[in-house]
Scaffold this motif. Structure first.
Motif, PDB file in Angstrom:
ATOM      1  N   TYR A  37       0.984  -1.210  -0.086  1.00  0.00           N
ATOM      2  CA  TYR A  37       0.207  -0.071  -0.018  1.00  0.00           C
ATOM      3  C   TYR A  37       0.742   1.151  -0.077  1.00  0.00           C
ATOM      4  O   TYR A  37       1.963   1.116   0.502  1.00  0.00           O
ATOM      5  N   GLY A  38       0.540   2.236  -0.643  1.00  0.00           N
ATOM      6  CA  GLY A  38       1.087   3.713  -0.613  1.00  0.00           C
ATOM      7  C   GLY A  38      -0.027   4.739  -0.510  1.00  0.00           C
ATOM      8  O   GLY A  38      -0.860   4.665  -1.110  1.00  0.00           O
ATOM      9  N   MET A  39       0.329   6.011   0.014  1.00  0.00           N
ATOM     10  CA  MET A  39      -0.571   6.947   0.054  1.00  0.00           C
ATOM     11  C   MET A  39       0.233   8.280   0.266  1.00  0.00           C
ATOM     12  O   MET A  39       1.372   8.093   0.977  1.00  0.00           O
ATOM     13  N   ASN A  88       1.921  12.619  -8.598  1.00  0.00           N
ATOM     14  CA  ASN A  88       0.767  12.811  -9.483  1.00  0.00           C
ATOM     15  C   ASN A  88       0.165  11.609  -9.986  1.00  0.00           C
ATOM     16  O   ASN A  88      -1.010  11.457 -10.076  1.00  0.00           O
ATOM     17  N   GLN A  89       0.899  10.501 -10.350  1.00  0.00           N
ATOM     18  CA  GLN A  89       0.520   9.393 -10.651  1.00  0.00           C
ATOM     19  C   GLN A  89      -0.172   8.753  -9.652  1.00  0.00           C
ATOM     20  O   GLN A  89      -1.167   7.862  -9.852  1.00  0.00           O
ATOM     21  N   PHE A  90      -0.023   8.858  -8.359  1.00  0.00           N
ATOM     22  CA  PHE A  90      -0.566   8.419  -7.141  1.00  0.00           C
ATOM     23  C   PHE A  90      -2.169   8.621  -7.185  1.00  0.00           C
ATOM     24  O   PHE A  90      -2.793   7.759  -6.620  1.00  0.00           O
ATOM     25  N   LEU A  91      -2.303   9.558  -7.667  1.00  0.00           N
ATOM     26  CA  LEU A  91      -3.707   9.978  -7.638  1.00  0.00           C
ATOM     27  C   LEU A  91      -4.815   9.311  -8.279  1.00  0.00           C
ATOM     28  O   LEU A  91      -5.943   9.243  -8.308  1.00  0.00           O
ATOM     29  N   ASN A  92      -4.015   8.742  -9.428  1.00  0.00           N
ATOM     30  CA  ASN A  92      -4.995   8.162 -10.556  1.00  0.00           C
ATOM     31  C   ASN A  92      -4.878   6.730 -10.314  1.00  0.00           C
ATOM     32  O   ASN A  92      -5.464   5.656 -11.364  1.00  0.00           O
ATOM     33  N   VAL A  93      -4.119   5.929  -9.248  1.00  0.00           N
ATOM     34  CA  VAL A  93      -4.047   4.622  -9.301  1.00  0.00           C
ATOM     35  C   VAL A  93      -4.569   4.096  -7.908  1.00  0.00           C
ATOM     36  O   VAL A  93      -4.200   5.157  -6.780  1.00  0.00           O
ATOM     37  N   GLU A  94      -5.081   2.902  -7.741  1.00  0.00           N
ATOM     38  CA  GLU A  94      -5.660   2.470  -6.629  1.00  0.00           C
ATOM     39  C   GLU A  94      -4.382   2.054  -5.713  1.00  0.00           C
ATOM     40  O   GLU A  94      -3.502   1.932  -6.076  1.00  0.00           O
ATOM     41  N   ASP A 100       3.697  -0.401  -7.870  1.00  0.00           N
ATOM     42  CA  ASP A 100       3.984  -0.830  -8.890  1.00  0.00           C
ATOM     43  C   ASP A 100       4.796   0.485  -9.796  1.00  0.00           C
ATOM     44  O   ASP A 100       5.371   0.151 -10.961  1.00  0.00           O
ATOM     45  N   LEU A 101       4.397   1.757  -9.455  1.00  0.00           N
ATOM     46  CA  LEU A 101       4.928   2.821 -10.149  1.00  0.00           C
ATOM     47  C   LEU A 101       6.201   3.115 -10.026  1.00  0.00           C
ATOM     48  O   LEU A 101       7.052   4.044 -10.518  1.00  0.00           O
ATOM     49  N   ALA A 111       8.454  -2.844   5.246  1.00  0.00           N
ATOM     50  CA  ALA A 111       7.654  -1.663   4.517  1.00  0.00           C
ATOM     51  C   ALA A 111       8.602  -1.388   3.364  1.00  0.00           C
ATOM     52  O   ALA A 111       9.674  -1.355   3.473  1.00  0.00           O
ATOM     53  N   PRO A 112       7.819  -1.115   2.426  1.00  0.00           N
ATOM     54  CA  PRO A 112       8.549  -0.829   0.999  1.00  0.00           C
ATOM     55  C   PRO A 112       9.038   0.640   1.133  1.00  0.00           C
ATOM     56  O   PRO A 112       8.559   1.700   1.371  1.00  0.00           O
TER      57      PRO A 112
END
Ligand SMILES: Cc1cc2nc3c(=O)[nH]c(=O)nc-3n(C[C@H](O)[C@H](O)[C@H](O)COP(=O)(O)O)c2cc1C
Length: 167
Positions: A37-39, A88-94, A100-101, A111-112
């Protein structure tokens, strides 16, 4: 000089005020039940150096909140300005696909830790404090990974920003 003040602060006034608090942009990451998970989070703060401790404030509705509580580990990855596209990409990916990005590695807790970050603080959850909509995770820092220094990615007035030197 124009000046606006509010005698009683509601959520909207609070949000307007907080937009003026420039903050570093971080990715909070964890692994729970074999899922990554990432946020994005700006609500990260140092607590103490002895022992090395920090806190993060995570909305209880965020997908990563339960997994952090269950796995009792998280990594705070402080982003460099070169990682703005990633943010920016985080906002469009679950949330379970966000890691994976990027390239990442494991430090001590599992933890990654995201490669290219200014610093990654690998933490074990020491305490959780519930406050309104948020869970405050107090993390004992097990590893601080400091690759080469770079400029930070900042968030100010609802937009990403960089740092410029003040004479
Ligand atoms: C710049 C930025 C900073 C954020 N900071 C926080 C934060 O400190 N804490 C938090 O709970 N959510 C924060 N969020 C919102 C989360 O990153 C996330 O988008 C939201 O919790 C939705 O959850 P999801 O991960 O389930 O999609 C921030 C979002 C942005 C764009």
């Amino acid at each position: 000089m124009s000046h606006t003040s509010f005698t009683a602060a509601g959520p909207d006034e609070f949000r307007m005020g907080m937009r003026r608090l420039a903050a570093a942009v971080n990715v909070i990451s964890t692994e729970s039940d074999g899922e990554l998970y990432g946020m994005l989070a700006t609500a990260v703060c140092s607590v103490s150096a002895e022992p090395p401790t920090l806190l993060v404030c995570v909305n209880k509705s965020a997908s990563a909140c339960g997994p952090i509580a269950e796995s009792k580990r998280f990594c705070v990855n402080v982003l460099s300005e070169k990682q703005q596209d990633l943010a920016n990409q985080f906002l469009n990916v679950e949330s379970t696909r966000r890691l994976d990005l990027c390239n990442w590695t494991r430090l001590a807790t599992g933890a990654p830790a995201i490669e290219g970050s200014l610093v990654s603080f690998d933490c074990e959850v020491d305490q959780v404090i519930m406050s309104g909509t948020h869970a405050i995770f107090i993390g004992r820092v097990v590893v601080a990974s400091l690759p080469e220094a770079a400029s930070p990615l900042l968030y100010f007035d609802g937009a990403y920003s960089g740092m410029s030197a003040v004479a």
